[in-house]
Design a protein around this motif. Sequence first.
Motif, PDB file in Angstrom:
ATOM      1  N   ASP A 171       2.568   1.546  -3.510  1.00 17.82           N
ATOM      2  CA  ASP A 171       1.563   1.843  -4.532  1.00 17.82           C
ATOM      3  C   ASP A 171       1.048   3.269  -4.386  1.00 17.82           C
TER       4      ASP A 171
ATOM      5  N   LEU B 149      -6.741   4.044  -0.331  1.00 19.25           N
ATOM      6  CA  LEU B 149      -6.018   2.830  -0.729  1.00 19.25           C
ATOM      7  C   LEU B 149      -5.724   1.957   0.485  1.00 19.25           C
ATOM      8  N   PHE B 150      -5.266   2.587   1.574  1.00 16.40           N
ATOM      9  CA  PHE B 150      -4.960   1.841   2.788  1.00 16.40           C
ATOM     10  C   PHE B 150      -6.228   1.212   3.370  1.00 16.40           C
TER      11      PHE B 150
ATOM     12  N   SER C 103      -7.233  -1.839   1.120  1.00 10.76           N
ATOM     13  CA  SER C 103      -6.263  -2.857   0.717  1.00 10.76           C
ATOM     14  C   SER C 103      -5.546  -3.540   1.877  1.00 10.76           C
TER      15      SER C 103
ATOM     16  N   CYS D  82       0.830  -1.211   0.000  1.00 15.52           N
ATOM     17  CA  CYS D  82       0.000   0.000   0.000  1.00 15.52           C
ATOM     18  C   CYS D  82       0.862   1.258   0.000  1.00 15.52           C
TER      19      CYS D  82
END
Length: 293
Positions: A164, A224-225, A228, A161
């Motif tokens: 990315d 995102l965190f 994911s 994460c």
Amino acid sequence: LEYRYVTSKLQCNSNGPILVHKQNIIDNPGYGAAMPWVLKEVSSSFDTSASSDKRYSNGNGAERREILLRIGETVQVEGVKVGEASTKPPDFLQEHELISLMDKHGIGTDASMSTHVANVIDRGYVVVCDNEIRELVHRPPGSNRPRQIGRFLVPSPLGICLIDGVVNSKEEIVLPSIRAQMESEVARIATGELEKDVVLAKNVRWFRNQYADVFADIPKIERLFSTSLVPLRAHLANVRRKLGVTDSSSGQSKNRSQNQSRNSNNNRSQNQNAFRRGPNPSAQGTSGKSGPR
């Protein structure tokens, strides 16, 4: 004591296809003689007895005598067989392989490279696993616990994460060339070619500008965190499933099923973003061993 070996390649012209044979000839096992199981990729059963015979590994764990041929010598073909295989993703990097890549790209010094790797592990960006993608656990002396083979650096959900998120926001920050340039400038400070204050001010200014862009993307990175991040145990189980790794000790590469090779390639590509192998032929032998401005 340094572990040294020479890779020798034999090429035979069979009036058609070129036949190639490679062998790793051990000159000195160094400290590896005390832990031969960690040298599986070169020789899984090095003979530590007093012997002048050189040995080599053919890559599949079997040890054989060194093949000695002269250029132009003819050999007889004893048999031909056709094998079928499918493409497989590369293994995760092991610690020594990562250090070799850092050295190749000029990241860190001999004294600091191991510290950089330890920091990545301590901060939870990668997990040190064996060849079955299981987290390494301490094995006390005399323990009956099966020995775990390999020290593979498997990117964790946190590491994936983080990279990315940063790559999607400002890829330049994680390029190896940036750190390599900084290391080069530090070396030039030591030789008097550059002034420390000038180099420091330039790099601080460059990174401040880059992180300003990253800060603007914090909401996207947070999303995102939140979507994911998964528990580490579930993550490793998912990696094993996608790679087709079984519970046997036959090795990471050998345990991957062929029908999952495409999915494995896709999964490995994601993980690697977290850091960023005829009759009477005549024989021939060869051997050998954008950033801050």
